[in-house]
Design a protein around this motif. Structure first.
Motif, PDB file in Angstrom:
ATOM      1  N   VAL A 473      59.939  53.323   3.575  1.00 22.71           N
ATOM      2  CA  VAL A 473      58.894  53.231   4.149  1.00 22.71           C
ATOM      3  C   VAL A 473      59.172  52.350   2.599  1.00 22.71           C
ATOM      4  CG1 VAL A 473      57.913  55.107   5.037  1.00 22.71           C
ATOM      5  CG2 VAL A 473      57.413  55.049   2.611  1.00 22.71           C
ATOM      6  N   GLU A 474      57.593  50.760   2.793  1.00 22.68           N
ATOM      7  CA  GLU A 474      57.281  50.483   1.934  1.00 22.68           C
ATOM      8  C   GLU A 474      55.939  50.729   1.219  1.00 22.68           C
ATOM      9  OE1 GLU A 474      57.950  46.469   1.163  1.00 22.68           O
ATOM     10  OE2 GLU A 474      57.093  46.021  -0.490  1.00 22.68           O
ATOM     11  N   ALA A 475      55.056  50.703   0.094  1.00 20.47           N
ATOM     12  CA  ALA A 475      54.566  51.397  -0.570  1.00 20.47           C
ATOM     13  C   ALA A 475      53.720  50.130  -0.948  1.00 20.47           C
ATOM     14  CB  ALA A 475      54.477  51.604  -1.507  1.00 20.47           C
ATOM     15  N   VAL A 533      58.618  51.173  -3.904  1.00 20.78           N
ATOM     16  CA  VAL A 533      57.643  50.919  -4.614  1.00 20.78           C
ATOM     17  C   VAL A 533      57.961  49.458  -5.139  1.00 20.78           C
ATOM     18  CG1 VAL A 533      55.500  51.477  -6.158  1.00 20.78           C
ATOM     19  CG2 VAL A 533      56.819  53.315  -4.434  1.00 20.78           C
ATOM     20  N   ASN A 534      56.749  47.935  -4.819  1.00 18.18           N
ATOM     21  CA  ASN A 534      57.130  47.111  -5.541  1.00 18.18           C
ATOM     22  C   ASN A 534      56.458  47.521  -7.081  1.00 18.18           C
ATOM     23  OD1 ASN A 534      57.895  45.222  -3.065  1.00 18.18           O
ATOM     24  ND2 ASN A 534      55.354  46.148  -2.426  1.00 18.18           N
ATOM     25  N   LEU A 535      57.050  46.573  -8.085  1.00 16.66           N
ATOM     26  CA  LEU A 535      57.001  46.779  -9.043  1.00 16.66           C
ATOM     27  C   LEU A 535      57.095  45.125  -9.576  1.00 16.66           C
ATOM     28  CD1 LEU A 535      57.140  48.427 -11.478  1.00 16.66           C
ATOM     29  CD2 LEU A 535      60.015  47.759 -12.000  1.00 16.66           C
ATOM     30  N   LEU A 565      62.282  51.400  -6.419  1.00 17.45           N
ATOM     31  CA  LEU A 565      61.845  50.062  -6.836  1.00 17.45           C
ATOM     32  C   LEU A 565      62.382  48.390  -6.660  1.00 17.45           C
ATOM     33  CD1 LEU A 565      61.347  50.916 -10.953  1.00 17.45           C
ATOM     34  CD2 LEU A 565      59.895  51.605  -8.615  1.00 17.45           C
ATOM     35  N   GLU A 566      61.132  47.850  -6.028  1.00 17.31           N
ATOM     36  CA  GLU A 566      61.889  46.342  -5.775  1.00 17.31           C
ATOM     37  C   GLU A 566      60.811  45.857  -6.533  1.00 17.31           C
ATOM     38  OE1 GLU A 566      59.409  45.627  -1.751  1.00 17.31           O
ATOM     39  OE2 GLU A 566      61.027  47.530  -0.652  1.00 17.31           O
ATOM     40  N   LEU A 567      61.977  44.596  -6.958  1.00 24.00           N
ATOM     41  CA  LEU A 567      61.803  43.524  -7.839  1.00 24.00           C
ATOM     42  C   LEU A 567      62.154  41.849  -7.763  1.00 24.00           C
ATOM     43  CD1 LEU A 567      62.789  45.560  -9.876  1.00 24.00           C
ATOM     44  CD2 LEU A 567      62.703  43.941 -11.709  1.00 24.00           C
ATOM     45  N   ILE A 595      66.054  44.252  -4.276  1.00 22.35           N
ATOM     46  CA  ILE A 595      66.055  42.495  -4.777  1.00 22.35           C
ATOM     47  C   ILE A 595      65.368  42.273  -4.067  1.00 22.35           C
ATOM     48  CG2 ILE A 595      66.751  40.498  -5.445  1.00 22.35           C
ATOM     49  CD1 ILE A 595      68.825  41.314  -6.595  1.00 22.35           C
ATOM     50  N   ASP A 596      63.898  42.556  -4.191  1.00 18.78           N
ATOM     51  CA  ASP A 596      62.811  41.570  -3.115  1.00 18.78           C
ATOM     52  C   ASP A 596      62.407  40.668  -2.598  1.00 18.78           C
ATOM     53  OD1 ASP A 596      60.557  42.274  -1.283  1.00 18.78           O
ATOM     54  OD2 ASP A 596      59.104  42.768  -2.659  1.00 18.78           O
ATOM     55  N   ASP A 597      62.374  39.867  -1.141  1.00 19.58           N
ATOM     56  CA  ASP A 597      62.285  38.407  -1.013  1.00 19.58           C
ATOM     57  C   ASP A 597      63.942  37.725  -1.301  1.00 19.58           C
ATOM     58  OD1 ASP A 597      60.024  39.482  -0.448  1.00 19.58           O
ATOM     59  OD2 ASP A 597      58.878  38.516  -2.055  1.00 19.58           O
ATOM     60  N   ILE A 616      69.361  44.600  -1.567  1.00 15.40           N
ATOM     61  CA  ILE A 616      68.891  43.793  -1.463  1.00 15.40           C
ATOM     62  C   ILE A 616      68.004  43.379  -0.148  1.00 15.40           C
ATOM     63  CG2 ILE A 616      70.128  41.457  -0.755  1.00 15.40           C
ATOM     64  CD1 ILE A 616      71.104  41.575  -2.756  1.00 15.40           C
ATOM     65  N   LYS A 617      67.272  42.912  -0.711  1.00 15.62           N
ATOM     66  CA  LYS A 617      66.142  42.766   0.958  1.00 15.62           C
ATOM     67  C   LYS A 617      65.957  41.459   1.571  1.00 15.62           C
ATOM     68  CE  LYS A 617      62.496  45.325   1.305  1.00 15.62           C
ATOM     69  NZ  LYS A 617      60.762  45.920   0.934  1.00 15.62           N
ATOM     70  N   LEU A 618      66.431  40.915   2.142  1.00 12.16           N
ATOM     71  CA  LEU A 618      66.490  39.532   2.895  1.00 12.16           C
ATOM     72  C   LEU A 618      65.212  38.745   2.665  1.00 12.16           C
ATOM     73  CD1 LEU A 618      69.425  39.529   5.019  1.00 12.16           C
ATOM     74  CD2 LEU A 618      68.670  38.413   2.609  1.00 12.16           C
TER      75      LEU A 618
END
Ligand code: C2E
Ligand code: MG
Ligand code: MG
Length: 696
Positions: A473-475, A533-535, A565-567, A595-597, A616-618
């Motif tokens: 899940v993404e917070a 979790v986004n950072l 952790l998503e950066l 890696i986000d976006d 990797i998050k596309l």
């Protein structure tokens, strides 16, 4: 330095020159010495009390120092010499105008009483003279004569029609006539031309017996045509039957007081350094412009020099002052049209008021002219100083606005001109202002909001494409703002990054998300989802990041691998030095890094190899071209295919974001993408909604 004694001596000498003093010189010095103490006490005391100082003004009148010159020279002496002669550190120079004002006021009030008393005496003498017995008449006539001739004030007696029967020398001198020339003149001949008709009314009423007394300041005409300001008071004398018989007028020459008042008014309204109008005058004119109403428009051009402080600090205040004078002169040259004024608001701030403005274009044209005029270097003390200014422009209809709002908006706009790079003008933009006010309101409330838990975290499922099972899940943080309602992260995360509040907020989100992860672990064991979790980039620069994260995960007693952790790409790619080390340390703890976006920045894929990245998050933008039908874009499909292959080659898992329809999911599955997140599966929601996925 002479001290109070020296000042008192100086003052006494000056007073002696203004007229006859009914006291020997030593007595006068002693008296004036006492007055000096009163003035000094007023200049020292923390709270200003005008009463004792008014007493000093009245004191001069009591000493019969009633000439306007006594007042004028005393004020001048207080203004120019008092602080120079008696200079102790506790004297408050800024109090001086108030002290002068109270002094002048005391003097003027005492003068009014004195004139009134004198007048009463004359009137009574005149009445006695007429009514008394023959012998008494002689005596009182003699008394009357003496008073009449020696009085310092001008006295005139006219018949009921206004023809002068008698005038004294003082009055004739004031008006520049001989006494004998004035007898037989009509009082109307003394009027200054263009005096408002209302000024004649009281005299008319007196001559027909409707009024017994009047008093006002009147402007008279001297024999040479020059104006004479007088404080005039006239009484009516009736005969036994009550019919108006004489008018007795007393005139005090207050021309000097008027000039002095004019000068004081000028001083109060002008900046002594540049000679321009000051803030007080500007405020008065601005209010007057607003008072016009109707469809009047008004413009304000608010200007602040760029980097003036540097000039002041490096070249000294004298040069700084010269520069301000030069700038003031250039502005003054530019602003000449009627209804336009330049004022100095203080420091290096100037303002141009445009009364009855023709529209915003006029202000823009003026601002351009000002910037051009200032661009020419200013020669001062062997330097050629370059100066520029930032200008805020506000132009609006006066109806529906107030001067205070207008000045506040001008101030904000000036700030924009500075923030946008200086040496330019900016125009007021209500939308920009509303945005900034909202931003300000938000950032002001944010610290308390973190404390009072106005934030909450929603979770969005991440689904494995091969079997549609929930894997993570993404917070995603949200703000339940008490006023603005529910706010999404796009409305406050950027702001929080700017203010640095992202650090405590991010820490709070991580703690909240790990607690939730703990609950899922307790309830579902190994089926519990990975919590991502986004950072923010700003957080990776925090020296305590690694320790904070370690503490939080430890407190939840969680295996670190259950947290990701998503950066964003740019945050990761720009990472060098400390932040890069932090990333490695986090990975070493066992935490997953994503890696986000991905694909929205300028990723250096070769560099990726050296980073401790797990997934990797596309970016959702690639999903557009994966749609069915008309929106299908083979290029997107090709890019996604390549990215997935490349990421897999590097050992990274691939998660697709923003998947909204089944066709996209189908293609992603075919390409070999590992998992996906998007509205197709679920929108972000409360933790209970995630549990529905786990229970099936
Ligand atoms: P993100 O990390 O890329 O998060 C995904 C965003 O896409 C979320 O927006 C999510 O609601 C949205 N989304 C999910 N599925 C779909 C879909 O199918 N279609 C479309 N059009 N959008 C979808 P959200 O919640 O508004 O978050 C926006 C961004 O705010 C996030 O982008 C993330 O960068 C940031 N953010 C959110 N929470 C946090 C946080 O706790 N800390 C930090 N530093 N940033 C956060
Ligand atoms: Mg994210
Ligand atoms: Mg994202």
């Amino acid at each position: 330095m002479g001290g109070p004694d020296a000042f008192a001596r100086m003052w006494a000498t000056v007073l002696t020159e203004t007229g006859y003093v009914a006291m020997d010189h030593r007595g006068l010095v002693d008296q004036v010495r006492e007055y000096t103490e009163v003035l000094l006490a007023a200049l020292r005391s923390p709270r200003f009390n005008p009463v004792p100082v008014e007493g000093v003004g009245a004191g001069l009148v009591a000493l019969r120092l009633t000439a306007s010159r006594a007042l004028a020279t005393s004020l001048q002496l207080i203004g120019e010499e008092l602080l120079r002669v008696v200079d102790t550190p506790d004297l408050k120079a800024e109090r001086l105008p108030a002290v002068q004002g109270a002094f002048a006021n005391g003097f003027a009030t005492a003068m009014q009483y004195k004139i009134f008393r004198d007048q009463e005496a004359i009137r009574r003498a005149a009445l006695d003279a007429r009514r008394g017995a023959e012998s008494a008449l002689l005596a009182s006539e003699a008394r009357f004569r003496a008073m009449f001739d020696q009085a310092a004030v001008g006295i005139a007696i006219a018949d009921a029609r206004g023809v002068l029967v008698e005038v004294n020398t003082a009055l004739a001198t004031m008006l520049g006539y001989q006494v004998r020339h004035m007898r037989g003149m009509n009082v109307n001949a003394l009027r200054f031309p263009n005096e408002p008709a209302a000024m004649h009314q009281p005299l008319l009423e007196m001559s027909v017996g409707e009024r017994d007394h009047y008093r006002m300041e009147r402007l008279l005409r001297r024999s040479d045509g020059t104006p004479l300001w007088t404080d005039l008071s006239v009484s009516l004398v009736r005969d036994e039957t009550g019919v108006p018989q004489y008018l007795v007028g007393m005139f005090e020459d207050i021309t000097e007081r008027h000039l002095l008042e004019d000068r004081l008014r000028h001083q109060a309204n002008h900046d002594p350094l540049t000679g321009l109008g000051n803030r007080a005058l500007f405020t008065e004119r601005l209010s007057a412009a607003f008072a016009c109403g109707g469809d009047t428009r008004v413009g304000v051009c608010y200007l602040d020099l760029d980097g003036f402080k540097v000039i002041n600090d490096s070249l000294g205040h004298d040069i700084g002052d010269d520069l301000l004078v030069a700038v003031a002169a250039r502005l003054d040259d530019l602003v000449t049209a009627p209804g336009r004024m330049v004022a100095r608001m203080g420091g290096d701030e100037f303002v141009v008021l445009i009364e009855r403005s023709a529209g915003p274009d006029e202000l823009v044209a003026l601002a351009e002219k000002i910037l051009a005029a200032l661009a020419e270097p200013v020669p001062i003390g062997g330097h050629r100083l370059s100066v520029s200014a930032s200008i805020g422009l506000v132009e609006r209809a006066v109806v529906g606005a107030t001067p205070a709002e207008t000045m506040r908006d001008a101030d904000v706009t000036l700030y924009w001109a500075k923030a946008d790079g200086k040496n330019r003008w900016a125009g007021y933009d209500p939308e920009r202002n509303a945005r900034e006010v909202a931003r300000f309101t938000l950032s002001a409330r944010m610290p308390a909001a973190v404390e009072s838990e106005e934030f909450y975290v929603d979770y969005q499922p991440i689904v494995r494409l091969s079997d549609s099972k929930l894997v993570g899940v993404e917070a995603l943080v949200r703000w339940a703002h008490p006023e603005f309602g529910r706010l999404g992260p796009d409305q406050f995360i950027g702001l929080a990054e700017e203010t640095g509040l992202i650090v405590p907020l991010g820490r709070w989100v991580l703690r909240e998300a790990t607690r939730q992860a703990r609950r899922w672990h307790d309830a579902y064991g190994s089926r519990a989802p990975l919590v991502s979790v986004n950072l923010a980039a700003r957080q990776t620069e925090e020296p305590n990041l690694v320790a904070d994260v370690a503490t939080i995960i430890k407190a939840a007693n969680l295996p670190p691998s259950s947290i990701q952790l998503e950066l964003t790409e740019s945050a990761i790619m720009g990472t060098t030095g400390g932040p890069l080390q932090a990333l490695h340390d986090l990975a070493d703890l066992g935490i997953r890094i994503a890696i986000d976006d991905f694909g929205t920045g300028y990723s250096n894929l070769a560099y990726l190899r050296h980073l401790p990245v797990h997934a990797i998050k596309l970016a959702g933008s690639f999903m557009e071209g994966l749609r069915d039908g008309a929106e299908a874009d083979p290029a997107d499909a090709q890019i996604v295919t390549t990215l997935v292959a490349l990421s897999h080659a590097l050992g990274h898992e691939v998660i697709a974001e923003g998947v909204e329809d089944p066709g996209q999911a189908e293609q992603l599955r075919a390409i070999g993408c590992d998992s996906a997140q998007g509205w197709l599966f679920a929108k972000p929601g409360r933790p209970e909604e995630i549990e529905r996925w786990l229970e099936v």
